[in-house]
Design a protein around this motif. Sequence first.
Motif, PDB file in Angstrom:
ATOM      1  N   PHE A 172       0.897  -1.091   0.296  1.00 55.69           N
ATOM      2  CA  PHE A 172      -0.143   0.145  -0.015  1.00 55.69           C
ATOM      3  C   PHE A 172       0.845   1.515   0.062  1.00 55.69           C
ATOM      4  CE2 PHE A 172      -2.920   2.926   2.464  1.00 55.69           C
ATOM      5  CZ  PHE A 172      -3.702   3.220   1.583  1.00 55.69           C
ATOM      6  N   LYS A 173       0.802   2.094  -0.867  1.00 53.14           N
ATOM      7  CA  LYS A 173       1.727   3.167  -1.063  1.00 53.14           C
ATOM      8  C   LYS A 173       0.863   4.559  -1.488  1.00 53.14           C
ATOM      9  CE  LYS A 173       6.119   1.472  -2.561  1.00 53.14           C
ATOM     10  NZ  LYS A 173       7.365   1.867  -3.401  1.00 53.14           N
ATOM     11  N   ALA A 174      -0.418   4.564  -1.737  1.00 49.33           N
ATOM     12  CA  ALA A 174      -0.887   5.903  -2.067  1.00 49.33           C
ATOM     13  C   ALA A 174      -2.438   5.909  -1.655  1.00 49.33           C
ATOM     14  CB  ALA A 174      -0.932   6.094  -3.456  1.00 49.33           C
ATOM     15  N   ALA A 175      -2.861   7.066  -1.013  1.00 49.47           N
ATOM     16  CA  ALA A 175      -4.208   7.067  -0.695  1.00 49.47           C
ATOM     17  C   ALA A 175      -4.749   8.416  -1.378  1.00 49.47           C
ATOM     18  CB  ALA A 175      -4.348   7.286   0.731  1.00 49.47           C
ATOM     19  N   SER A 176      -6.248   8.375  -1.667  1.00 49.96           N
ATOM     20  CA  SER A 176      -6.683   9.467  -2.151  1.00 49.96           C
ATOM     21  C   SER A 176      -7.751  10.236  -1.026  1.00 49.96           C
ATOM     22  CB  SER A 176      -7.274   8.957  -3.634  1.00 49.96           C
ATOM     23  OG  SER A 176      -8.134  10.387  -3.964  1.00 49.96           O
ATOM     24  N   PHE A 177      -7.839  11.761  -1.305  1.00 48.81           N
ATOM     25  CA  PHE A 177      -8.888  12.368  -0.514  1.00 48.81           C
ATOM     26  C   PHE A 177     -10.031  12.435  -1.376  1.00 48.81           C
ATOM     27  CE2 PHE A 177      -7.015  15.333  -3.917  1.00 48.81           C
ATOM     28  CZ  PHE A 177      -8.142  16.160  -4.051  1.00 48.81           C
ATOM     29  N   GLN A 178     -10.211  12.103  -2.711  1.00 50.19           N
ATOM     30  CA  GLN A 178     -11.421  12.183  -3.434  1.00 50.19           C
ATOM     31  C   GLN A 178     -11.971  10.884  -3.912  1.00 50.19           C
ATOM     32  OE1 GLN A 178      -9.119  13.990  -7.155  1.00 50.19           O
ATOM     33  NE2 GLN A 178     -10.522  15.248  -6.130  1.00 50.19           N
ATOM     34  N   ALA A 179     -12.875  10.686  -4.272  1.00 48.04           N
ATOM     35  CA  ALA A 179     -13.433   9.654  -5.166  1.00 48.04           C
ATOM     36  C   ALA A 179     -14.059  10.259  -6.172  1.00 48.04           C
ATOM     37  CB  ALA A 179     -14.707   8.893  -4.509  1.00 48.04           C
ATOM     38  N   THR A 180     -14.115   9.608  -7.504  1.00 47.48           N
ATOM     39  CA  THR A 180     -14.336  10.339  -8.869  1.00 47.48           C
ATOM     40  C   THR A 180     -15.344   9.560  -9.755  1.00 47.48           C
ATOM     41  OG1 THR A 180     -12.213   9.290  -9.769  1.00 47.48           O
ATOM     42  CG2 THR A 180     -12.353  11.732  -8.909  1.00 47.48           C
ATOM     43  N   PRO A 181     -16.680   9.062  -9.035  1.00 47.70           N
ATOM     44  CA  PRO A 181     -17.648   8.219  -9.747  1.00 47.70           C
ATOM     45  C   PRO A 181     -18.195   9.090 -10.832  1.00 47.70           C
ATOM     46  CG  PRO A 181     -18.176   8.742  -7.741  1.00 47.70           C
ATOM     47  CD  PRO A 181     -16.962   8.996  -7.683  1.00 47.70           C
ATOM     48  N   GLY A 182     -19.062   8.640 -11.788  1.00 51.32           N
ATOM     49  CA  GLY A 182     -19.854   9.433 -12.414  1.00 51.32           C
ATOM     50  C   GLY A 182     -21.148   9.034 -12.812  1.00 51.32           C
ATOM     51  N   GLY A 183     -21.910   9.620 -13.556  1.00 52.32           N
ATOM     52  CA  GLY A 183     -23.267   9.030 -14.066  1.00 52.32           C
ATOM     53  C   GLY A 183     -23.507   9.292 -15.314  1.00 52.32           C
ATOM     54  N   PHE A 184     -24.867   9.015 -15.705  1.00 52.36           N
ATOM     55  CA  PHE A 184     -25.365   9.296 -17.243  1.00 52.36           C
ATOM     56  C   PHE A 184     -26.056  10.655 -17.066  1.00 52.36           C
ATOM     57  CE2 PHE A 184     -28.379   8.904 -20.874  1.00 52.36           C
ATOM     58  CZ  PHE A 184     -27.442   8.888 -21.793  1.00 52.36           C
ATOM     59  N   VAL A 185     -25.592  11.779 -17.568  1.00 53.74           N
ATOM     60  CA  VAL A 185     -26.145  13.189 -17.713  1.00 53.74           C
ATOM     61  C   VAL A 185     -26.836  13.147 -18.866  1.00 53.74           C
ATOM     62  CG1 VAL A 185     -25.906  15.624 -17.837  1.00 53.74           C
ATOM     63  CG2 VAL A 185     -24.432  14.094 -16.242  1.00 53.74           C
ATOM     64  N   TYR A 186     -28.417  13.511 -18.778  1.00 50.86           N
ATOM     65  CA  TYR A 186     -29.123  13.603 -19.900  1.00 50.86           C
ATOM     66  C   TYR A 186     -29.885  14.328 -19.882  1.00 50.86           C
ATOM     67  CZ  TYR A 186     -32.768  11.338 -17.002  1.00 50.86           C
ATOM     68  OH  TYR A 186     -33.596  11.199 -16.079  1.00 50.86           O
ATOM     69  N   ARG A 187     -30.751  14.880 -21.255  1.00 49.79           N
ATOM     70  CA  ARG A 187     -31.871  15.646 -21.693  1.00 49.79           C
ATOM     71  C   ARG A 187     -33.152  15.084 -20.873  1.00 49.79           C
ATOM     72  NH1 ARG A 187     -31.430  19.367 -25.751  1.00 49.79           N
ATOM     73  NH2 ARG A 187     -33.663  19.728 -25.462  1.00 49.79           N
ATOM     74  N   ALA A 188     -33.665  15.806 -19.546  1.00 46.27           N
ATOM     75  CA  ALA A 188     -34.647  14.980 -19.266  1.00 46.27           C
ATOM     76  C   ALA A 188     -35.992  15.459 -20.084  1.00 46.27           C
ATOM     77  CB  ALA A 188     -34.863  15.507 -17.831  1.00 46.27           C
ATOM     78  N   ASP A 189     -36.144  16.473 -20.810  1.00 46.90           N
ATOM     79  CA  ASP A 189     -37.063  16.890 -21.493  1.00 46.90           C
ATOM     80  C   ASP A 189     -37.266  15.906 -22.642  1.00 46.90           C
ATOM     81  OD1 ASP A 189     -34.619  18.030 -22.428  1.00 46.90           O
ATOM     82  OD2 ASP A 189     -35.856  19.547 -23.381  1.00 46.90           O
ATOM     83  N   LEU A 190     -36.071  15.592 -23.310  1.00 47.84           N
ATOM     84  CA  LEU A 190     -36.142  14.477 -24.593  1.00 47.84           C
ATOM     85  C   LEU A 190     -36.432  13.190 -24.300  1.00 47.84           C
ATOM     86  CD1 LEU A 190     -33.247  16.078 -26.721  1.00 47.84           C
ATOM     87  CD2 LEU A 190     -35.722  16.611 -26.834  1.00 47.84           C
ATOM     88  N   ALA A 191     -35.923  12.892 -23.061  1.00 45.99           N
ATOM     89  CA  ALA A 191     -36.499  11.515 -22.416  1.00 45.99           C
ATOM     90  C   ALA A 191     -37.658  11.429 -22.273  1.00 45.99           C
ATOM     91  CB  ALA A 191     -35.736  11.043 -21.094  1.00 45.99           C
ATOM     92  N   GLN A 192     -38.406  12.216 -21.865  1.00 45.15           N
ATOM     93  CA  GLN A 192     -39.981  12.148 -21.682  1.00 45.15           C
ATOM     94  C   GLN A 192     -40.655  12.242 -22.894  1.00 45.15           C
ATOM     95  OE1 GLN A 192     -41.641  15.389 -18.856  1.00 45.15           O
ATOM     96  NE2 GLN A 192     -43.526  14.198 -18.549  1.00 45.15           N
ATOM     97  N   GLN A 193     -40.020  13.329 -24.077  1.00 45.10           N
ATOM     98  CA  GLN A 193     -40.813  13.149 -25.244  1.00 45.10           C
ATOM     99  C   GLN A 193     -40.830  11.949 -25.916  1.00 45.10           C
ATOM    100  OE1 GLN A 193     -39.450  16.583 -27.539  1.00 45.10           O
ATOM    101  NE2 GLN A 193     -40.312  15.999 -29.221  1.00 45.10           N
ATOM    102  N   TYR A 194     -39.558  11.374 -25.993  1.00 48.80           N
ATOM    103  CA  TYR A 194     -39.323  10.222 -26.915  1.00 48.80           C
ATOM    104  C   TYR A 194     -39.207   8.833 -26.016  1.00 48.80           C
ATOM    105  CZ  TYR A 194     -37.598  13.732 -30.154  1.00 48.80           C
ATOM    106  OH  TYR A 194     -37.422  14.708 -30.844  1.00 48.80           O
ATOM    107  N   LEU A 195     -39.090   8.741 -24.791  1.00 51.92           N
ATOM    108  CA  LEU A 195     -39.076   7.526 -24.138  1.00 51.92           C
ATOM    109  C   LEU A 195     -40.211   7.454 -23.115  1.00 51.92           C
ATOM    110  CD1 LEU A 195     -35.053   7.052 -23.576  1.00 51.92           C
ATOM    111  CD2 LEU A 195     -36.547   6.038 -25.319  1.00 51.92           C
TER     112      LEU A 195
END
Length: 478
Positions: free
Chosen positions: A183-206
């Motif tokens: 063990f040689k390194a630790a991080s102060f942050q985590a860097t996950p992500g998500g799917f960012v999308y147009r909610a208006d178009l998702a409602q219109q088409y899906l």
Amino acid sequence: MKKRILAALLASAAVLSFAGCSSKNDSSAASGDSSAADSSAADSSAADSSAADSSAADSSDAEQAPAATLGDDGDCLTILAWETNSDIVKMVDFFRQSKGYTEDQVKFVGVGEKGENARDQYKQYLKGEDDADLMIYDADWVADYINDDNLTAPYSAIGLAPSDFTEAFSYTLDYGTNDAGVFKAASFQATPGGFVYRADLAQQYLGVSTPDEMQALISDWDKFQETGKKLYEASNGATSLQATEGGLWQVFQSNRTQAWVVDGKLVMDNAEEFYDIAKAMQDNHSLAGVPQWDQAWYNAIMDGTALGDFVPTWGLTTTGGGSILENFTNGGDTELGKNMAICEGPSGWFWGGSYFGVSTKCDNATLAKEFIEFFCKDAESMKGYAAESGDFMNNKTVMTEATISNPLLNGQDHYKVLTAVLDKLDLSNKLTKYDSIIKNLFNQSVQGYLDGTYATKEDAINAFKGDVATNYPELTIE
């Protein structure tokens, strides 16, 4: 990475708070001053949920190398970082103010203009006579350093072990452990992500009106592809599901079942599947195929050419620093933000991050340990820094308590989404010093397959393997 944006999330309209904490002021951040009693229930809950991580950390402690002999009589704690790393400037200032240290006692030294420059220039700096106690690594090249015992010392040399970081998200501990299990390194942050999308178009088409409903349509890779086809058809060819191949790859690469290199042999694992996914999505137009870090990327979201893309923590900032999300909303227009939303996506993933390493030249072992514990272990100081900076901290308790209202996601609390993404991420025994270059070579071959440079998938695979052999002739490649 081609671009790395790590800015505070504490814009005037983006309010960060912690459960059980009172606000320092009404317009921006919540205080990190909650008592230990206030957070004890959350600490207990998080400790229960991380029991498996703690057990794994305990067992790995026994495998740590004997502690190197480091000095403790230095005049100043010197931390190396690249010159454009704004995080370390904020962190050093916050640490000095919080602990009462002066500029003569704790400082940062800029080595290389950007992260990729520092990757090479640290080594030259460390060969010289100048002081160096700690270093900041980018996730892309942390393995270069933690696998070099001439340059970096194990955490045991400053009295720390994986079991000291039971609240850390487990993938960061994997990233900080070298090929020999040290063990040689630790991080102060985590860097996950998500799917960012147009909610208006998702409602219109899906026909979906909430992030949960959207998530149900893209919760695995089969559904993601099916929804892409459905969207393109429903929009009469106007809208693809995914903007960039690069974003798609960033998520998929986090989901291997084995390391890229096992016992000196290149392992494809599930990588070949990505050629098929990317090609099928390109052929059925559910992948728009615009380039990352280009205005065309941002325009694709704004004009509806693409429904969305995958964005990590540091791309969700709202402070006017030119984050991905701000570019998706024409420079941070909150009216456009009302049409945006975020959900988890098909799998766990992360993108980027920074890690603290210990130099073998360290002559301030006690102060180095104090600095790392302050930002990577202690929940209260991590809460304080989160309130100061808005970072997604590498601490389960802190992030369980934290909430945020993002005006460019229609007020949605993206912390909850990102924490759920990390619950699905497992990188144990899947990381090696070869990964950064191999992953880049692989994605280049995928892009060559998509743009016609390679006529078949087999041609692309052969080109990839040839490139790996050129870079790493010591590996066995079949």
